[in-house]
Design a protein around this motif. Structure first.
Motif, PDB file in Angstrom:
ATOM      1  N   THR A   1       0.840  -1.190   0.016  1.00  0.00           N
ATOM      2  CA  THR A   1      -0.092  -0.032  -0.003  1.00  0.00           C
ATOM      3  C   THR A   1       0.789   1.110   0.127  1.00  0.00           C
ATOM      4  OG1 THR A   1      -1.735  -1.246   1.279  1.00  0.00           O
ATOM      5  CG2 THR A   1      -1.562   1.056   1.154  1.00  0.00           C
ATOM      6  N   HIS A   2       1.826   1.151   0.818  1.00  0.00           N
ATOM      7  CA  HIS A   2       2.942   2.247   0.883  1.00  0.00           C
ATOM      8  C   HIS A   2       3.374   2.751  -0.532  1.00  0.00           C
ATOM      9  CE1 HIS A   2       6.208   4.710   2.516  1.00  0.00           C
ATOM     10  NE2 HIS A   2       5.482   5.130   3.519  1.00  0.00           N
ATOM     11  N   ALA A   3       3.554   1.678  -1.505  1.00  0.00           N
ATOM     12  CA  ALA A   3       4.113   1.825  -2.627  1.00  0.00           C
ATOM     13  C   ALA A   3       3.379   2.655  -3.537  1.00  0.00           C
ATOM     14  CB  ALA A   3       4.716   0.646  -3.157  1.00  0.00           C
ATOM     15  N   PHE A   4       1.936   2.526  -3.450  1.00  0.00           N
ATOM     16  CA  PHE A   4       0.941   3.015  -4.512  1.00  0.00           C
ATOM     17  C   PHE A   4      -0.052   4.022  -3.868  1.00  0.00           C
ATOM     18  CE2 PHE A   4       1.934  -1.395  -5.679  1.00  0.00           C
ATOM     19  CZ  PHE A   4       2.104  -0.990  -7.201  1.00  0.00           C
ATOM     20  N   PHE A   5      -0.308   4.014  -2.520  1.00  0.00           N
ATOM     21  CA  PHE A   5      -1.174   5.071  -2.016  1.00  0.00           C
ATOM     22  C   PHE A   5      -0.653   6.493  -2.136  1.00  0.00           C
ATOM     23  CE2 PHE A   5      -2.608   7.720   1.693  1.00  0.00           C
ATOM     24  CZ  PHE A   5      -4.057   7.241   1.683  1.00  0.00           C
ATOM     25  N   PRO A   6       0.616   6.958  -2.172  1.00  0.00           N
ATOM     26  CA  PRO A   6       0.870   8.433  -2.298  1.00  0.00           C
ATOM     27  C   PRO A   6       0.549   8.892  -3.827  1.00  0.00           C
ATOM     28  CG  PRO A   6       2.786   7.583  -1.103  1.00  0.00           C
ATOM     29  CD  PRO A   6       1.581   6.110  -1.687  1.00  0.00           C
ATOM     30  N   ASP A   7       0.630   8.129  -4.616  1.00  0.00           N
ATOM     31  CA  ASP A   7       0.221   8.279  -6.073  1.00  0.00           C
ATOM     32  C   ASP A   7      -1.010   8.480  -6.379  1.00  0.00           C
ATOM     33  OD1 ASP A   7       2.809   8.121  -7.019  1.00  0.00           O
ATOM     34  OD2 ASP A   7       2.761   6.036  -7.562  1.00  0.00           O
ATOM     35  N   MET A   8      -1.999   7.451  -5.593  1.00  0.00           N
ATOM     36  CA  MET A   8      -3.287   7.811  -5.733  1.00  0.00           C
ATOM     37  C   MET A   8      -3.891   9.086  -5.088  1.00  0.00           C
ATOM     38  SD  MET A   8      -4.629   3.940  -4.434  1.00  0.00           S
ATOM     39  CE  MET A   8      -4.149   2.494  -5.217  1.00  0.00           C
ATOM     40  N   VAL A   9      -3.248   9.236  -4.021  1.00  0.00           N
ATOM     41  CA  VAL A   9      -3.352  10.446  -3.290  1.00  0.00           C
ATOM     42  C   VAL A   9      -3.342  11.963  -4.369  1.00  0.00           C
ATOM     43  CG1 VAL A   9      -3.037  12.460  -1.522  1.00  0.00           C
ATOM     44  CG2 VAL A   9      -3.410   9.816  -0.911  1.00  0.00           C
ATOM     45  N   GLN A  10      -2.202  11.711  -4.937  1.00  0.00           N
ATOM     46  CA  GLN A  10      -1.831  12.885  -5.666  1.00  0.00           C
ATOM     47  C   GLN A  10      -2.606  13.129  -6.847  1.00  0.00           C
ATOM     48  OE1 GLN A  10       2.175  12.576  -7.569  1.00  0.00           O
ATOM     49  NE2 GLN A  10       2.434  14.747  -7.809  1.00  0.00           N
ATOM     50  N   ARG A  11      -3.138  11.764  -7.423  1.00  0.00           N
ATOM     51  CA  ARG A  11      -4.218  11.840  -8.485  1.00  0.00           C
ATOM     52  C   ARG A  11      -5.582  12.131  -8.151  1.00  0.00           C
ATOM     53  NH1 ARG A  11      -1.207   6.923  -9.922  1.00  0.00           N
ATOM     54  NH2 ARG A  11      -3.300   6.004  -9.307  1.00  0.00           N
ATOM     55  N   GLY A  12      -5.792  11.871  -6.944  1.00  0.00           N
ATOM     56  CA  GLY A  12      -7.167  12.507  -6.510  1.00  0.00           C
ATOM     57  C   GLY A  12      -7.998  11.179  -6.645  1.00  0.00           C
ATOM     58  N   TYR A  13      -7.586   9.879  -7.080  1.00  0.00           N
ATOM     59  CA  TYR A  13      -8.431   8.681  -7.178  1.00  0.00           C
ATOM     60  C   TYR A  13      -7.790   7.487  -6.600  1.00  0.00           C
ATOM     61  CZ  TYR A  13     -11.646   5.315  -8.963  1.00  0.00           C
ATOM     62  OH  TYR A  13     -12.341   4.176  -9.001  1.00  0.00           O
ATOM     63  N   GLY A  14      -8.302   6.510  -6.093  1.00  0.00           N
ATOM     64  CA  GLY A  14      -7.887   5.238  -5.777  1.00  0.00           C
ATOM     65  C   GLY A  14      -8.772   4.255  -5.109  1.00  0.00           C
ATOM     66  N   ARG A  15      -8.468   3.214  -5.075  1.00  0.00           N
ATOM     67  CA  ARG A  15      -9.415   2.089  -4.173  1.00  0.00           C
ATOM     68  C   ARG A  15      -8.353   1.195  -3.545  1.00  0.00           C
ATOM     69  NH1 ARG A  15     -12.489   5.412  -4.904  1.00  0.00           N
ATOM     70  NH2 ARG A  15     -14.594   5.355  -5.897  1.00  0.00           N
ATOM     71  N   VAL A  16      -8.392   0.891  -2.389  1.00  0.00           N
ATOM     72  CA  VAL A  16      -7.351   0.156  -1.692  1.00  0.00           C
ATOM     73  C   VAL A  16      -8.446  -0.986  -1.045  1.00  0.00           C
ATOM     74  CG1 VAL A  16      -5.905  -0.374  -0.075  1.00  0.00           C
ATOM     75  CG2 VAL A  16      -5.513   1.677  -1.496  1.00  0.00           C
ATOM     76  N   ILE A  17      -8.293  -2.247  -1.370  1.00  0.00           N
ATOM     77  CA  ILE A  17      -9.010  -3.378  -0.860  1.00  0.00           C
ATOM     78  C   ILE A  17      -8.169  -4.167  -0.015  1.00  0.00           C
ATOM     79  CG2 ILE A  17     -10.717  -5.163  -1.353  1.00  0.00           C
ATOM     80  CD1 ILE A  17     -11.589  -3.519  -3.820  1.00  0.00           C
ATOM     81  N   ASN A  18      -8.203  -4.415   1.082  1.00  0.00           N
ATOM     82  CA  ASN A  18      -7.427  -5.282   1.991  1.00  0.00           C
ATOM     83  C   ASN A  18      -8.115  -6.482   2.301  1.00  0.00           C
ATOM     84  OD1 ASN A  18      -5.376  -3.278   2.067  1.00  0.00           O
ATOM     85  ND2 ASN A  18      -6.493  -2.267   3.725  1.00  0.00           N
ATOM     86  N   ILE A  19      -7.418  -7.745   2.065  1.00  0.00           N
ATOM     87  CA  ILE A  19      -8.196  -8.946   2.425  1.00  0.00           C
ATOM     88  C   ILE A  19      -7.673  -9.427   3.996  1.00  0.00           C
ATOM     89  CG2 ILE A  19      -8.787 -11.326   1.948  1.00  0.00           C
ATOM     90  CD1 ILE A  19      -9.586  -9.319  -0.130  1.00  0.00           C
ATOM     91  N   ALA A  20      -8.718  -9.325   4.766  1.00  0.00           N
ATOM     92  CA  ALA A  20      -8.696  -9.759   6.161  1.00  0.00           C
ATOM     93  C   ALA A  20      -9.347 -11.049   6.481  1.00  0.00           C
ATOM     94  CB  ALA A  20      -9.299  -8.497   7.117  1.00  0.00           C
ATOM     95  N   SER A  21     -10.103 -11.404   7.449  1.00  0.00           N
ATOM     96  CA  SER A  21     -10.628 -12.577   7.928  1.00  0.00           C
ATOM     97  C   SER A  21     -11.635 -12.530   8.596  1.00  0.00           C
ATOM     98  CB  SER A  21      -9.712 -13.722   8.563  1.00  0.00           C
ATOM     99  OG  SER A  21     -10.007 -14.742   8.799  1.00  0.00           O
ATOM    100  N   GLN A  22     -12.859 -13.183   8.854  1.00  0.00           N
ATOM    101  CA  GLN A  22     -13.700 -13.095  10.068  1.00  0.00           C
ATOM    102  C   GLN A  22     -12.828 -13.558  11.204  1.00  0.00           C
ATOM    103  OE1 GLN A  22     -13.366 -16.100   8.775  1.00  0.00           O
ATOM    104  NE2 GLN A  22     -14.145 -17.700  10.008  1.00  0.00           N
ATOM    105  N   LEU A  23     -11.798 -14.146  11.218  1.00  0.00           N
ATOM    106  CA  LEU A  23     -11.200 -14.559  12.482  1.00  0.00           C
ATOM    107  C   LEU A  23     -10.564 -13.251  12.991  1.00  0.00           C
ATOM    108  CD1 LEU A  23      -9.435 -17.824  11.289  1.00  0.00           C
ATOM    109  CD2 LEU A  23     -11.629 -17.462  12.540  1.00  0.00           C
TER     110      LEU A  23
END
Length: 251
Positions: free
Chosen positions: A125-147
């Motif tokens: 996420t750290h590798a791509f998040f700043p670029d998303m913020v700069q462009r004003g668009y992004g979707r980050v989806i993290n796979i967690a677990s019900q556990l």
């Protein structure tokens, strides 16, 4: 009008050669996204994914990456930018499994589990998040677990890592949303994947008996949640963790 189309978007899926990640990558590609995936030692799975998409004229380049390793992530990020131009949608799905009683857990067991799931989610996420913020668009989806919510015997390290991902998702959403970047998570119940099949038969039998639906899920039952979050249909979801889990956690 909302839409599930991903036309014009570029997506990267970690752990995307098989299992839930593979199902998400394939669904994204079939809904118009340009998709790339990374994997760790699963070139055969990546080739199978490409083979399923190729007859429909869809491409899915793949590369090797250990998401727990900073240098490996940096190399993968450079590759993804070369393949896609930019990453609009990031799915952090890379993961490992294995059950072991807490008293038997080694520091190496703990570090590897936290490293792949939580550190890996951070690094990618750290590798791509700043670029998303700069462009004003992004979707980050993290796979967690019900556990992350329920816990489970023999999976203290796994549950801790996934709970960390839920907290990471909530916190980062505050920083992303004002700039057009939504951060959400999916917390699946037990799903028929190599990760689940790698757990002991006793654990699998115990877990299946607990499920109100009476069966484990399929990857195709999880991927549509990611599609919704990635598309304009999910634009009002911020810091949420959606949980398709067969009734394992009724919240």
């Amino acid at each position: 009008m909302t839409s599930f189309s991903l036309e014009g978007r570029a997506a990267l899926v970690t752990g995307g050669s098989r299992g839930i990640g593979g199902a998400i990558a394939e669904l994204f590609a079939r809904h118009g996204a340009r998709v790339a995936v990374c994997h760790h030692g699963d070139a055969a799975g990546a080739e199978e994914l490409r083979g399923r998409l190729a007859p429909d004229g869809l491409a899915c380049p793949a590369t090797e990456c250990d998401v727990a390793d900073e240098a490996s992530v940096a190399a993968m990020a450079a590759w993804a930018r070369q393949e896609l131009g930019q990453v609009d949608i990031l799915v952090n799905c890379a993961g490992i499994g294995g059950d072991k009683a807490f008293a038997d857990l080694s520091v190496a067991d703990w570090d590897r589990m936290i490293g792949v799931h939580l550190r890996g989610t951070f690094l990618v996420t750290h590798a791509f998040f700043p670029d998303m913020v700069q462009r004003g668009y992004g979707r980050v989806i993290n796979i967690a677990s019900q556990l992350a919510y329920k816990g489970a015997p023999g999976l203290v390290h796994y549950c801790a890592a996934k709970a960390g991902i839920v907290g990471f998702t909530r916190a980062l959403s505050y920083e992303g949303a004002p700039h057009g970047v939504t951060v959400n998570a999916i917390a699946p119940g037990p799903v028929e994947t190599d990760l689940l099949r790698g757990l002991s038969p006793a654990w699998r039998e115990m877990k299946q008996a607990q499920l109100p639906i009476g069966r484990f899920g399929q990857v195709d039952e999880i991927a549509p949640t990611a599609l919704m979050l990635a598309s304009s249909a999910g634009s009002y979801y911020v810091g949420q963790t959606l949980s398709p889990n067969g009734g394992d956690v009724m919240v």
